[in-house]
Write a protein that holds these residues in place. Structure first.
Motif, PDB file in Angstrom:
ATOM      1  N   ILE A 275       0.915  -1.322   0.069  1.00  0.00           N
ATOM      2  CA  ILE A 275       0.171   0.054   0.005  1.00  0.00           C
ATOM      3  C   ILE A 275       0.835   1.257   0.013  1.00  0.00           C
ATOM      4  O   ILE A 275       1.850   1.379   0.863  1.00  0.00           O
ATOM      5  CB  ILE A 275      -1.181  -0.237   1.166  1.00  0.00           C
ATOM      6  N   ASP A 276       0.682   2.363  -0.726  1.00  0.00           N
ATOM      7  CA  ASP A 276       1.191   3.814  -0.940  1.00  0.00           C
ATOM      8  C   ASP A 276       1.088   4.116  -2.267  1.00  0.00           C
ATOM      9  O   ASP A 276       0.924   5.158  -2.367  1.00  0.00           O
ATOM     10  CB  ASP A 276       2.870   3.643  -0.071  1.00  0.00           C
ATOM     11  N   GLY A 277       1.939   3.520  -3.070  1.00  0.00           N
ATOM     12  CA  GLY A 277       2.276   4.138  -4.482  1.00  0.00           C
ATOM     13  C   GLY A 277       3.411   4.947  -4.236  1.00  0.00           C
ATOM     14  O   GLY A 277       3.739   5.757  -4.924  1.00  0.00           O
ATOM     15  N   HIS A 278       4.501   4.559  -3.594  1.00  0.00           N
ATOM     16  CA  HIS A 278       5.934   4.768  -3.520  1.00  0.00           C
ATOM     17  C   HIS A 278       6.501   4.689  -4.485  1.00  0.00           C
ATOM     18  O   HIS A 278       6.380   3.784  -5.377  1.00  0.00           O
ATOM     19  CB  HIS A 278       6.565   3.920  -2.298  1.00  0.00           C
ATOM     20  N   PRO A 279       7.669   5.506  -4.840  1.00  0.00           N
ATOM     21  CA  PRO A 279       8.438   5.400  -6.190  1.00  0.00           C
ATOM     22  C   PRO A 279       9.202   4.156  -6.394  1.00  0.00           C
ATOM     23  O   PRO A 279       9.161   3.769  -7.313  1.00  0.00           O
ATOM     24  CB  PRO A 279       9.471   6.441  -6.088  1.00  0.00           C
ATOM     25  N   TYR A 280       9.400   3.418  -5.169  1.00  0.00           N
ATOM     26  CA  TYR A 280      10.144   2.239  -5.023  1.00  0.00           C
ATOM     27  C   TYR A 280       9.224   1.061  -5.812  1.00  0.00           C
ATOM     28  O   TYR A 280       9.787   0.410  -6.335  1.00  0.00           O
ATOM     29  CB  TYR A 280      10.410   1.643  -3.770  1.00  0.00           C
ATOM     30  N   ALA A 281       7.876   1.383  -5.680  1.00  0.00           N
ATOM     31  CA  ALA A 281       6.890   0.346  -6.392  1.00  0.00           C
ATOM     32  C   ALA A 281       7.182  -0.058  -7.923  1.00  0.00           C
ATOM     33  O   ALA A 281       7.152  -1.163  -7.994  1.00  0.00           O
ATOM     34  CB  ALA A 281       5.468   0.671  -6.045  1.00  0.00           C
ATOM     35  N   ILE A 289      -1.598  -0.385  -3.632  1.00  0.00           N
ATOM     36  CA  ILE A 289      -2.678   0.471  -3.581  1.00  0.00           C
ATOM     37  C   ILE A 289      -2.205   1.767  -3.498  1.00  0.00           C
ATOM     38  O   ILE A 289      -1.485   2.165  -2.582  1.00  0.00           O
ATOM     39  CB  ILE A 289      -3.784  -0.168  -2.637  1.00  0.00           C
ATOM     40  N   GLU A 290      -2.251   2.672  -4.676  1.00  0.00           N
ATOM     41  CA  GLU A 290      -1.909   3.772  -4.407  1.00  0.00           C
ATOM     42  C   GLU A 290      -2.887   4.702  -3.677  1.00  0.00           C
ATOM     43  O   GLU A 290      -4.013   4.783  -3.777  1.00  0.00           O
ATOM     44  CB  GLU A 290      -1.810   4.474  -5.851  1.00  0.00           C
ATOM     45  N   HIS A 292      -1.786   8.273  -3.139  1.00  0.00           N
ATOM     46  CA  HIS A 292      -1.549   9.568  -3.577  1.00  0.00           C
ATOM     47  C   HIS A 292      -1.653  11.006  -2.597  1.00  0.00           C
ATOM     48  O   HIS A 292      -2.377  11.600  -2.583  1.00  0.00           O
ATOM     49  CB  HIS A 292      -2.975  10.329  -4.442  1.00  0.00           C
ATOM     50  N   PRO A 293      -0.419  10.804  -1.893  1.00  0.00           N
ATOM     51  CA  PRO A 293      -0.391  11.936  -0.457  1.00  0.00           C
ATOM     52  C   PRO A 293      -0.342  13.250  -1.086  1.00  0.00           C
ATOM     53  O   PRO A 293      -1.003  14.103  -0.363  1.00  0.00           O
ATOM     54  CB  PRO A 293       1.048  11.353   0.015  1.00  0.00           C
ATOM     55  N   ARG A 294       0.064  13.464  -2.411  1.00  0.00           N
ATOM     56  CA  ARG A 294      -0.052  14.897  -3.131  1.00  0.00           C
ATOM     57  C   ARG A 294      -1.371  15.126  -3.301  1.00  0.00           C
ATOM     58  O   ARG A 294      -1.574  16.425  -2.988  1.00  0.00           O
ATOM     59  CB  ARG A 294       0.831  14.882  -4.067  1.00  0.00           C
ATOM     60  N   ASN A 295      -2.077  14.500  -3.616  1.00  0.00           N
ATOM     61  CA  ASN A 295      -3.536  14.772  -3.775  1.00  0.00           C
ATOM     62  C   ASN A 295      -4.390  15.175  -2.669  1.00  0.00           C
ATOM     63  O   ASN A 295      -4.981  15.824  -2.577  1.00  0.00           O
ATOM     64  CB  ASN A 295      -4.361  13.493  -4.722  1.00  0.00           C
ATOM     65  N   GLN A 296      -3.931  14.256  -1.473  1.00  0.00           N
ATOM     66  CA  GLN A 296      -4.586  14.577  -0.313  1.00  0.00           C
ATOM     67  C   GLN A 296      -4.135  15.924   0.410  1.00  0.00           C
ATOM     68  O   GLN A 296      -4.900  16.562   0.950  1.00  0.00           O
ATOM     69  CB  GLN A 296      -3.982  13.376   0.595  1.00  0.00           C
ATOM     70  N   ALA A 297      -3.030  16.114  -0.103  1.00  0.00           N
ATOM     71  CA  ALA A 297      -2.245  17.655   0.714  1.00  0.00           C
ATOM     72  C   ALA A 297      -3.478  18.795  -0.056  1.00  0.00           C
ATOM     73  O   ALA A 297      -3.625  19.669   0.482  1.00  0.00           O
ATOM     74  CB  ALA A 297      -1.027  17.736   0.239  1.00  0.00           C
ATOM     75  N   THR A 298      -3.323  18.662  -1.553  1.00  0.00           N
ATOM     76  CA  THR A 298      -3.895  19.566  -2.172  1.00  0.00           C
ATOM     77  C   THR A 298      -5.482  19.699  -1.951  1.00  0.00           C
ATOM     78  O   THR A 298      -5.819  20.795  -1.698  1.00  0.00           O
ATOM     79  CB  THR A 298      -3.894  19.347  -3.993  1.00  0.00           C
ATOM     80  N   LEU A 299      -5.987  18.644  -1.595  1.00  0.00           N
ATOM     81  CA  LEU A 299      -7.609  18.643  -1.099  1.00  0.00           C
ATOM     82  C   LEU A 299      -7.617  19.248   0.102  1.00  0.00           C
ATOM     83  O   LEU A 299      -8.618  20.021   0.338  1.00  0.00           O
ATOM     84  CB  LEU A 299      -8.081  17.244  -1.009  1.00  0.00           C
ATOM     85  N   THR A 300      -6.789  19.023   1.018  1.00  0.00           N
ATOM     86  CA  THR A 300      -6.719  19.606   2.305  1.00  0.00           C
ATOM     87  C   THR A 300      -6.547  21.173   2.455  1.00  0.00           C
ATOM     88  O   THR A 300      -7.197  21.839   2.960  1.00  0.00           O
ATOM     89  CB  THR A 300      -5.598  18.876   3.196  1.00  0.00           C
ATOM     90  N   VAL A 301      -5.553  21.505   1.446  1.00  0.00           N
ATOM     91  CA  VAL A 301      -5.584  23.117   1.292  1.00  0.00           C
ATOM     92  C   VAL A 301      -6.974  23.655   0.703  1.00  0.00           C
ATOM     93  O   VAL A 301      -7.343  24.678   1.179  1.00  0.00           O
ATOM     94  CB  VAL A 301      -4.321  23.197   0.395  1.00  0.00           C
ATOM     95  N   ASP A 302      -7.469  22.936  -0.385  1.00  0.00           N
ATOM     96  CA  ASP A 302      -8.652  23.585  -0.868  1.00  0.00           C
ATOM     97  C   ASP A 302      -9.778  23.482   0.165  1.00  0.00           C
ATOM     98  O   ASP A 302     -10.801  24.573   0.486  1.00  0.00           O
ATOM     99  CB  ASP A 302      -8.990  22.596  -1.912  1.00  0.00           C
ATOM    100  N   THR A 303      -9.841  22.609   0.983  1.00  0.00           N
ATOM    101  CA  THR A 303     -10.873  22.530   2.099  1.00  0.00           C
ATOM    102  C   THR A 303     -10.747  23.532   3.105  1.00  0.00           C
ATOM    103  O   THR A 303     -11.647  24.246   3.612  1.00  0.00           O
ATOM    104  CB  THR A 303     -10.809  21.003   2.818  1.00  0.00           C
ATOM    105  N   LEU A 304      -9.382  23.642   3.618  1.00  0.00           N
ATOM    106  CA  LEU A 304      -9.123  24.771   4.442  1.00  0.00           C
ATOM    107  C   LEU A 304      -9.424  26.046   4.189  1.00  0.00           C
ATOM    108  O   LEU A 304     -10.204  26.721   4.742  1.00  0.00           O
ATOM    109  CB  LEU A 304      -7.560  24.645   5.194  1.00  0.00           C
ATOM    110  N   LEU A 327      -5.849   0.319  -7.316  1.00  0.00           N
ATOM    111  CA  LEU A 327      -5.058  -0.747  -7.400  1.00  0.00           C
ATOM    112  C   LEU A 327      -4.248  -0.563  -8.826  1.00  0.00           C
ATOM    113  O   LEU A 327      -4.594  -0.456  -9.841  1.00  0.00           O
ATOM    114  CB  LEU A 327      -5.853  -1.869  -7.428  1.00  0.00           C
ATOM    115  N   VAL A 328      -3.179  -0.712  -8.575  1.00  0.00           N
ATOM    116  CA  VAL A 328      -2.000  -0.687  -9.642  1.00  0.00           C
ATOM    117  C   VAL A 328      -1.461  -2.229  -9.883  1.00  0.00           C
ATOM    118  O   VAL A 328      -0.631  -2.504  -8.755  1.00  0.00           O
ATOM    119  CB  VAL A 328      -0.982   0.414  -9.514  1.00  0.00           C
TER     120      VAL A 328
END
Length: 337
Positions: A275-281, A289-290, A292-304, A327-328
């Motif tokens: 689980i993660d979607g790490h570059p090592y994957a 299972i990706e 997407h931490p960057r998407n989570q961050a962007t969504l959080t900023v939009d929400t705030l 799933l990848v």
């Protein structure tokens, strides 16, 4: 010193339009915004944050509290938070928040109280009811990443459902002898991530009518942790499973390295999913299972920022936005021989 009126005159727009373009508050077309920014740069105009704060009551600054800055997930979130905030005209102050301690209390009692933030983002930190209430008393809207926080809007994946999906992928391929390698249940991450991923594994196995006794091995959430667990789990050919669900991609990579060292070939001798979607994957051709931490961050900023625009600063909203996962499939998993 150049003034906003000079910027507006050079850009050929009204003062109010120039102010909106430079502050990031209110709608301005991208073409107009670009003209105003170029005009400001030409005459060396820099908006005074103190003056803007007096007029709007805003500081254009957000406080971010985070437990780690060197681990992959947190580093990805942090970098994306900064990029998203800067793009919206906000500054960011970072606090590397320790576990419950005198240092943590000082962050809440002194630093967050002294600094005039428009809002606070909590990344992977399970805040107490007292800490959340303290932020609300200071008029700080709060948005979290990583798990449910009563009294705050949070963005998080469903760890149980994600772990269940990873296990179901192996079951669908035809595996029945599946083990879970994950975090130590006695040393939890915040929001009980270790337990939730074990729960998802257990639910999927029981639904398939398969036993879960001795199906779990604990290790650190690192490549070395996965490697050590892999050597112990895979060394005996008579006890070796045909598939492993690893609670993180880093654990999975460690397992793969251990398997290769033991002479096993993936996926013929062993299937592994993480689980993660790490570059090592991708490097290790790991099925994962990706999240997407960057998407989570962007969504959080939009929400705030949406909360800042549309709700009182003392909001006590309790809402969870589920971040999507996917799933990848790569060559680390296949039907058992």
């Amino acid at each position: 010193m150049s003034a906003i009126a000079d910027v507006a005159r050079r850009a050929g727009v009204a003062k109010a339009t120039a102010s909106r373009a430079l502050s990031g508050r209110g709608y301005v077309s991208e073409e107009t915004r670009s003209k105003v920014i170029a005009a400001a740069a030409q005459i060396g105009y820099v908006a005074s944050p103190n003056a803007a704060s007096l007029v709007t009551g805003r500081t254009q600054s957000v406080g971010v509290i985070i437990p780690f800055i060197s681990r992959w997930f947190f580093a990805e979130v942090l970098e994306s938070l900064e990029q998203a905030l800067l793009a919206r005209g906000y500054d960011m102050t970072l606090y590397n928040l320790p576990t419950h301690s005198a240092e943590r209390e000082r962050v809440f009692d002194f630093f967050l109280a002294r600094k005039r933030f428009d809002g606070v983002i909590s990344v992977g930190v399970e805040l107490s009811d007292t800490e959340v209430a303290q932020l609300h008393r200071m008029g700080r809207p709060l948005v979290g990443i990583g798990g449910e926080t009563p009294g705050a809007h949070t963005v998080a994946i469903d760890d149980i459902a994600t772990a269940r999906l990873a296990t179901e992928h192996l079951l669908t391929l035809g595996h029945t002898d599946i083990r879970h390698v994950g975090g130590d249940q006695a040393h939890q991450m915040d929001f009980a991530v270790h337990t939730k991923r074990l729960t998802g594994f257990t639910e999927a196995m029981r639904t398939a009518g398969l036993p879960t006794d001795n199906g779990f091995s604990a290790c650190a959430f690192t490549v070395p942790g996965g490697y050590e667990a892999g050597l112990a789990l895979l060394a005996d050919p008579h006890q070796r499973p045909t598939a492993v669900f690893a609670a993180s991609d880093e654990i999975a990579v460690g397992l793969i390295i251990a398997a290769r060292e033991l002479g096993l070939h993936l996926p013929d001798d062993l299937s592994v999913i993480g689980i993660d979607g790490h570059p090592y994957a991708e490097m290790f051709q790991l099925t994962t299972i990706e999240q997407h931490p960057r998407n989570q961050a962007t969504l959080t900023v939009d929400t705030l920022l949406t909360e800042l625009e549309n709700t009182p600063t003392t909001t006590t909203t309790h809402l969870v936005t589920r971040a999507p996962t996917n799933l990848v499939t790569r060559s680390s998993t296949s039907p058992p021989r």
